[in-house]
Design a protein around this motif. Structure first.
Motif, PDB file in Angstrom:
ATOM      1  N   UNK A  48      55.290  35.083  38.319  1.00 48.22           N
ATOM      2  CA  UNK A  48      54.444  33.905  38.542  1.00 48.22           C
ATOM      3  C   UNK A  48      54.372  33.596  40.035  1.00 48.22           C
ATOM      4  N   UNK A  49      55.516  33.620  40.695  1.00 48.73           N
ATOM      5  CA  UNK A  49      55.491  33.282  42.134  1.00 48.73           C
ATOM      6  C   UNK A  49      54.771  34.376  42.922  1.00 48.73           C
ATOM      7  N   UNK A  50      54.928  35.641  42.505  1.00 50.01           N
ATOM      8  CA  UNK A  50      54.225  36.729  43.214  1.00 50.01           C
ATOM      9  C   UNK A  50      52.715  36.609  43.010  1.00 50.01           C
ATOM     10  N   UNK A  51      52.310  36.268  41.781  1.00 48.96           N
ATOM     11  CA  UNK A  51      50.871  36.121  41.494  1.00 48.96           C
ATOM     12  C   UNK A  51      50.295  34.986  42.329  1.00 48.96           C
ATOM     13  N   UNK A  55      47.295  36.853  47.080  1.00 53.66           N
ATOM     14  CA  UNK A  55      46.269  37.013  48.122  1.00 53.66           C
ATOM     15  C   UNK A  55      46.886  36.903  49.502  1.00 53.66           C
ATOM     16  N   UNK A  56      47.804  35.955  49.657  1.00 48.12           N
ATOM     17  CA  UNK A  56      48.403  35.715  50.977  1.00 48.12           C
ATOM     18  C   UNK A  56      49.287  36.877  51.369  1.00 48.12           C
ATOM     19  N   UNK A  86      53.443  45.411  56.485  1.00 46.46           N
ATOM     20  CA  UNK A  86      54.281  44.443  55.750  1.00 46.46           C
ATOM     21  C   UNK A  86      55.746  44.613  56.087  1.00 46.46           C
ATOM     22  N   UNK A  87      56.021  45.396  57.022  1.00 49.54           N
ATOM     23  CA  UNK A  87      57.406  45.608  57.486  1.00 49.54           C
ATOM     24  C   UNK A  87      58.388  45.616  56.313  1.00 49.54           C
TER      25      UNK A  87
END
Ligand code: FBP
Length: 358
Positions: A48-51, A55-56, A86-87
Motif C-alpha cells: 500500500x505504501x509503495x503504491x 509515481x514519486x 535510484x542509487x
C-alpha cells in the motif's frame, strides 16, 4: 460526547484483534493461522505504501516486458539507468517489488510450505526449516493494466491447509476451491481496504494511515440479492458465445420492463469485484474465441473471489459449473468466471443450461 477520549478510540476492532477473537473460538488452535494472516497484513501495508508513492519513487513503468527477446537490451538499459538514478537496491518495479514483499512475508511467517504467485512461473517450495501447514496462492498486484495510471489495483490471496507432513508438491494447491480455508484481497484505491473471509462471513477493514492499523469498517458484508450493475470488457463482445451475448443484451435492453443495468468496468478485478460485493450486480470475464478458457487464473483470482462471493451470499459460476468445484491441473490455469449477486448469476446459469439443452 467527550471528543478528547473519542480521539483515542482504543476499543476499535483492528484486524489483529478480529483475527485473535476468531482464533479464541478454536481452543485447540496454536495461533499458526493468526501469525500467517498478520504476515499477509504486513505485506499489504508495505505494498500500500509503495503504491501510494509509486509515481514519486519511479516505481511505475517497465520491469521486463513479456516479449523478453525484443526488449532485453532496452530493459537492461532502462534497468541500469533507473538503478543508477535510484542509487541502489530499493528501486524495484511495483509488481516485482510486491511479489518480493509477499514471498518474504509468507516465508518468514514460518507457517507456509507451498506458495504460488501470479508473478512466478513455478511454485515456491519453502525450505524444510521454515515450513508450516499452510499453502498460499496469490496475485501480488492485480490489475497490471492500471498500475501506471494510478487507478485502483490490489492483492488477491487464498489459503489452503496441507493435510500431510511429507514433501510438499503442487498437489497441495491443485485442489478444489471449496477446500480453501480463507481468502481475501487488499484494494489499493482512494482508501486501502482489506476484505477477508475465514469461512465465517466476509469482513472489510480500512487502513487508518495515521495508526497504520486496519480497522473493521464493513462487518459481515452481504451482497444484495440482485443488482443493477454489470461489469465486463465489452471490447471482447464480437468473440463471445451465445449465452454471454444474450445476457449482456438483456442487461442493456431488458424485455421484462425492468430498468437497464449500468455498465461499470475498471479493468482491475479487485476493484470491479469490490464494487460488485458492496453494490450488487455481476462481474464477468467469459471465455471467447480468442481466449477459450477466459483470462483470469483459477488459483489466485477465480477461487479467492468465488470464496468471498459465496460467503457474502452471492454465487460464482464458470459457464459450466460452480467455480469452487473446479479442480485445476496447472498452477496458472485460467477459467471463465461469472460472479456476483445470487439472482443475477442464476440468470446467466439459466442461459447456459438452455444452450446445453438445445
Ligand atoms: P493481471 O493479473 O495481469 O493484472 O490481469 C488480470 C486483470 O488485470 C484483472 O485484474 C482484470 O479483471 C482483467 O485482467 C482485465 O482484463 P482486460 O484488460 O482484458 O479487460
Amino acid at each position: 460526547m467527550d471528543h478528547e477520549a473519542d480521539a483515542f478510540r482504543t476499543d476499535l476492532m483492528t484486524i489483529t484483534r478480529f483475527v485473535l477473537n476468531e482464533q479464541s473460538k478454536y481452543p485447540e488452535s496454536r495461533g499458526d493461522f493468526t501469525i500467517l494472516l498478520s504476515n499477509i497484513v504486513l505485506g499489504c501495508k508495505f505494498v500500500c505504501s509503495a503504491v501510494n508513492k509509486a509515481g514519486l519513487a519511479k516505481l511505475i513503468g517497465l520491469a521486463g516486458d513479456t516479449n523478453i527477446q525484443a526488449s532485453f537490451f532496452l530493459f537492461l538499459f532502462i534497468y541500469f539507468l533507473t538503478f543508477f538514478l535510484s542509487c541502489g537496491e530499493e528501486q524495484k518495479k511495483l509488481d516485482v517489488l510486491s511479489n518480493d514483499v509477499f514471498i518474504k512475508a509468507l516465508v518468514s511467517s514460518g507457517r507456509t510450505s507451498v506458495l504460488v504467485s501470479e508473478e512466478d512461473e513455478e511454485a515456491t517450495f519453502v525450505e524444510s526449516s521454515k515450513r508450516g501447514k499452510y499453502c498460499v496462492v496469490f496475485d501480488p498486484l492485480d490489475g497490471s493494466s492500471n498500475i501506471d495510471c494510478g487507478v485502483s489495483i490490489g492483492t488477491i490471496f487464498g489459503i489452503y491447509t496441507m493435510e500431510h507432513s511429507d514433501e510438499p508438491t503442487t498437489k497441495d494447491v491443485l485442489k478444489p476451491g471449496n477446500e480453501m480455508v480463507a481468502a481475501g484481497y487488499c484494494m489499493y484505491g482512494s482508501s486501502c481496504m482489506l476484505v477477508l473471509s475465514t469461512g465465517t462471513g466476509v469482513h472489510g477493514f480500512t487502513l487508518d494511515p495515521s495508526l497504520g492499523e486496519f480497522i473493521l469498517t464493513h462487518p459481515d458484508i452481504k451482497i444484495p440479492k440482485k443488482g443493477n450493475i454489470y461489469s465486463v470488457n465489452e471490447g471482447n463482445a464480437q468473440n463471445w458465445d451465445g449465452p454471454t451475448t444474450k445476457y449482456v443484451e438483456r442487461c442493456k435492453y431488458p424485455k421484462d420492463g425492468s430498468p437497464a443495468k449500468s455498465l461499470r468496468y475498471v479493468g482491475s478485478m479487485v476493484a470491479d469485484v469490490h464494487r460488485t460485493l458492496l453494490y450488487g450486480g455481476i462481474f464477468l470475464y467469459p471465455a471467447d474465441k480468442k481466449s477459450p478458457n477466459g483470462k483470469l487464473r483459477v488459483l489466485y483470482e477465480v477461487f479467492p473471489m468465488a470464496f468471498l462471493m459465496e460467503q457474502a451470499g452471492g454465487q460464482a459460476f464458470t459457464g459450466k459449473k460452480r467455480a469452487l468445484d473446479l479442480v485445476p491441473k496447472k498452477i496458472h490455469e485460467r477459467s471463465p468466471i461469472f460472479l456476483g449477486s445470487y439472482d443475477d448469476v442464476e440468470e446467466i446459469k439459466a442461459l447456459y443450461a438452455a444452450e446445453e439443452n438445445n
